[in-house]
Motif scaffolding. Structure first.
Motif, PDB file in Angstrom:
ATOM      1  N   VAL A 217      56.005 130.694 104.191  1.00  0.00           N
ATOM      2  CA  VAL A 217      57.423 130.972 103.959  1.00  0.00           C
ATOM      3  C   VAL A 217      58.229 129.815 104.540  1.00  0.00           C
ATOM      4  CG1 VAL A 217      59.346 132.527 104.425  1.00  0.00           C
ATOM      5  CG2 VAL A 217      57.069 133.461 103.997  1.00  0.00           C
ATOM      6  N   ALA A 218      59.017 129.163 103.705  1.00  0.00           N
ATOM      7  CA  ALA A 218      59.827 128.031 104.141  1.00  0.00           C
ATOM      8  C   ALA A 218      61.259 128.462 104.449  1.00  0.00           C
ATOM      9  CB  ALA A 218      59.830 126.942 103.082  1.00  0.00           C
ATOM     10  N   ALA A 219      61.789 129.412 103.663  1.00  0.00           N
ATOM     11  CA  ALA A 219      63.161 129.879 103.872  1.00  0.00           C
ATOM     12  C   ALA A 219      63.324 131.271 103.276  1.00  0.00           C
ATOM     13  CB  ALA A 219      64.153 128.918 103.224  1.00  0.00           C
ATOM     14  N   VAL A 220      64.208 132.051 103.901  1.00  0.00           N
ATOM     15  CA  VAL A 220      64.530 133.390 103.409  1.00  0.00           C
ATOM     16  C   VAL A 220      66.041 133.519 103.392  1.00  0.00           C
ATOM     17  CG1 VAL A 220      64.328 135.863 103.854  1.00  0.00           C
ATOM     18  CG2 VAL A 220      62.407 134.355 104.378  1.00  0.00           C
ATOM     19  N   ASP A 221      66.584 133.971 102.254  1.00  0.00           N
ATOM     20  CA  ASP A 221      68.014 134.236 102.125  1.00  0.00           C
ATOM     21  C   ASP A 221      68.172 135.730 101.858  1.00  0.00           C
ATOM     22  OD1 ASP A 221      70.701 134.358 101.617  1.00  0.00           O
ATOM     23  OD2 ASP A 221      70.712 132.692 100.175  1.00  0.00           O
TER      24      ASP A 221
ATOM     25  N   GLN B 291      66.264 136.113  98.234  1.00  0.00           N
ATOM     26  CA  GLN B 291      65.413 135.018  97.786  1.00  0.00           C
ATOM     27  C   GLN B 291      64.467 134.582  98.902  1.00  0.00           C
ATOM     28  OE1 GLN B 291      68.040 131.842  96.624  1.00  0.00           O
ATOM     29  NE2 GLN B 291      68.250 132.621  94.538  1.00  0.00           N
ATOM     30  N   VAL B 292      63.273 134.178  98.493  1.00  0.00           N
ATOM     31  CA  VAL B 292      62.289 133.635  99.422  1.00  0.00           C
ATOM     32  C   VAL B 292      61.750 132.348  98.816  1.00  0.00           C
ATOM     33  CG1 VAL B 292      60.106 134.045 100.618  1.00  0.00           C
ATOM     34  CG2 VAL B 292      61.629 135.958 100.150  1.00  0.00           C
ATOM     35  N   ILE B 293      61.621 131.325  99.649  1.00  0.00           N
ATOM     36  CA  ILE B 293      61.038 130.057  99.214  1.00  0.00           C
ATOM     37  C   ILE B 293      59.727 129.863  99.970  1.00  0.00           C
ATOM     38  CG2 ILE B 293      61.302 127.556  99.108  1.00  0.00           C
ATOM     39  CD1 ILE B 293      64.324 127.988  98.964  1.00  0.00           C
ATOM     40  N   PHE B 294      58.653 129.675  99.203  1.00  0.00           N
ATOM     41  CA  PHE B 294      57.340 129.394  99.770  1.00  0.00           C
ATOM     42  C   PHE B 294      57.022 127.926  99.536  1.00  0.00           C
ATOM     43  CE2 PHE B 294      57.106 133.912  98.809  1.00  0.00           C
ATOM     44  CZ  PHE B 294      56.472 134.428  99.928  1.00  0.00           C
ATOM     45  N   GLU B 295      56.296 127.329 100.480  1.00  0.00           N
ATOM     46  CA  GLU B 295      55.843 125.949 100.337  1.00  0.00           C
ATOM     47  C   GLU B 295      54.344 125.895 100.561  1.00  0.00           C
ATOM     48  OE1 GLU B 295      57.777 123.329 103.070  1.00  0.00           O
ATOM     49  OE2 GLU B 295      59.447 122.970 101.736  1.00  0.00           O
ATOM     50  N   GLY B 296      53.696 125.018  99.829  1.00  0.00           N
ATOM     51  CA  GLY B 296      52.264 124.813 100.008  1.00  0.00           C
ATOM     52  C   GLY B 296      51.839 123.470  99.465  1.00  0.00           C
ATOM     53  N   PHE B 297      50.806 122.902 100.072  1.00  0.00           N
ATOM     54  CA  PHE B 297      50.291 121.616  99.613  1.00  0.00           C
ATOM     55  C   PHE B 297      49.255 121.860  98.535  1.00  0.00           C
ATOM     56  CE2 PHE B 297      47.452 117.940  99.737  1.00  0.00           C
ATOM     57  CZ  PHE B 297      48.380 116.922  99.565  1.00  0.00           C
ATOM     58  N   VAL B 298      49.450 121.224  97.379  1.00  0.00           N
ATOM     59  CA  VAL B 298      48.527 121.360  96.264  1.00  0.00           C
ATOM     60  C   VAL B 298      47.547 120.192  96.324  1.00  0.00           C
ATOM     61  CG1 VAL B 298      48.315 121.416  93.761  1.00  0.00           C
ATOM     62  CG2 VAL B 298      50.241 122.530  94.873  1.00  0.00           C
TER      63      VAL B 298
ATOM     64  N   LEU C 267      60.013 129.489  94.353  1.00  0.00           N
ATOM     65  CA  LEU C 267      61.246 130.229  94.629  1.00  0.00           C
ATOM     66  C   LEU C 267      61.133 131.605  94.010  1.00  0.00           C
ATOM     67  CD1 LEU C 267      64.241 130.349  95.579  1.00  0.00           C
ATOM     68  CD2 LEU C 267      64.831 129.500  93.317  1.00  0.00           C
ATOM     69  N   LEU C 268      61.273 132.637  94.848  1.00  0.00           N
ATOM     70  CA  LEU C 268      61.246 134.027  94.380  1.00  0.00           C
ATOM     71  C   LEU C 268      62.640 134.610  94.534  1.00  0.00           C
ATOM     72  CD1 LEU C 268      58.066 135.520  96.073  1.00  0.00           C
ATOM     73  CD2 LEU C 268      58.352 134.888  93.706  1.00  0.00           C
ATOM     74  N   ASP C 269      63.117 135.235  93.489  1.00  0.00           N
ATOM     75  CA  ASP C 269      64.411 135.923  93.502  1.00  0.00           C
ATOM     76  C   ASP C 269      64.140 137.343  93.017  1.00  0.00           C
ATOM     77  OD1 ASP C 269      67.038 136.635  93.523  1.00  0.00           O
ATOM     78  OD2 ASP C 269      67.673 135.210  91.982  1.00  0.00           O
TER      79      ASP C 269
ATOM     80  N   THR D  76      62.471 136.706  89.534  1.00  0.00           N
ATOM     81  CA  THR D  76      62.616 135.397  88.914  1.00  0.00           C
ATOM     82  C   THR D  76      61.824 134.434  89.781  1.00  0.00           C
ATOM     83  OG1 THR D  76      64.817 135.974  88.114  1.00  0.00           O
ATOM     84  CG2 THR D  76      64.236 133.637  88.132  1.00  0.00           C
ATOM     85  N   VAL D  77      60.800 133.821  89.183  1.00  0.00           N
ATOM     86  CA  VAL D  77      59.905 132.935  89.926  1.00  0.00           C
ATOM     87  C   VAL D  77      59.999 131.535  89.334  1.00  0.00           C
ATOM     88  CG1 VAL D  77      57.532 132.548  90.683  1.00  0.00           C
ATOM     89  CG2 VAL D  77      58.317 134.866  90.251  1.00  0.00           C
ATOM     90  N   THR D  78      60.239 130.566  90.207  1.00  0.00           N
ATOM     91  CA  THR D  78      60.213 129.161  89.813  1.00  0.00           C
ATOM     92  C   THR D  78      59.027 128.534  90.518  1.00  0.00           C
ATOM     93  OG1 THR D  78      62.613 129.135  89.612  1.00  0.00           O
ATOM     94  CG2 THR D  78      61.509 127.006  89.757  1.00  0.00           C
ATOM     95  N   ALA D  79      58.021 128.121  89.725  1.00  0.00           N
ATOM     96  CA  ALA D  79      56.787 127.577  90.287  1.00  0.00           C
ATOM     97  C   ALA D  79      56.054 126.770  89.220  1.00  0.00           C
ATOM     98  CB  ALA D  79      55.897 128.709  90.792  1.00  0.00           C
TER      99      ALA D  79
END
Length: 177
Positions: free
Chosen positions: A61-65, A70-77, A138-140, A156-159
């Motif tokens: 989890v990188a950020a939560v609003d 909304q929740v923003i997840f980060e990961g190394f691919v 990004l999850l909304d 709503t998922v942006t990935a």
């Protein structure tokens, strides 16, 4: 020997080399998409499942609003070792073909052209450097029917498009039409 054969063969080989170059470059292209998914589950059940799913896929989890839900997840691919080797092999075959055609056109310096093949590992290295990157998801999360207690959740998922497909399969989510 027909003098038009070698120049036309060179032209076709150069065109194929350009296509190979763009194919290698496209292997590192960002393929982020946005999709609206619908879940039969309530938000209280769905959110922990989403967190567990992304945690299992090495995202954090990188950020939560809270206000916007909304929740923003980060990961190394990680780049694919198979794809790096495959692209190197394709570049090797393409450069061998190009060097053979150039060697036939210019036989005096044919050994120089065969040395061009030594550049083929650069394609795998290029892919490896560019494909390994930090991706964001990004999850909304919103309810479709706000007043009902057991309403569907709309996400709503942006990935990356592959991540969207895996998320749909793992959590049995449907595309919102």
């Amino acid at each position: 020997m027909n003098t038009a054969i070698l120049p036309s063969t060179l032209l076709l080989t150069l065109l194929l080399s350009v296509g190979l170059f763009f194919f290698i470059r496209a292997a590192t292209k960002d393929r982020t998409q946005t999709a609206q998914l619908v879940s039969e589950q309530d938000e209280a059940v769905l959110m922990p499942q989403l967190q567990d799913y992304f945690r299992s896929r090495s995202y954090r989890v990188a950020a939560v609003d809270q206000d916007k839900n909304q929740v923003i997840f980060e990961g190394f691919v990680q780049p694919s070792l198979f794809l790096a080797i495959f692209l190197t092999l394709l570049a090797t075959v393409g450069l061998v073909c190009l060097s053979l055609v150039l060697s036939m056109l210019f036989p005096n310096i044919s050994t120089f052209f065969l040395g061009i093949v030594l550049l083929s590992p650069l394609s795998g290295l290029f892919y490896w450097k560019k494909a390994g990157r930090t991706e964001k998801v990004l999850l909304d999360l919103k309810k479709v029917h706000q007043g009902e207690p057991n309403s569907q959740g709309k996400i709503t998922v942006t990935a990356h498009r592959d991540e969207l497909t895996e998320l749909q399969k793992a959590l049995n989510l449907k595309l919102n039409d």
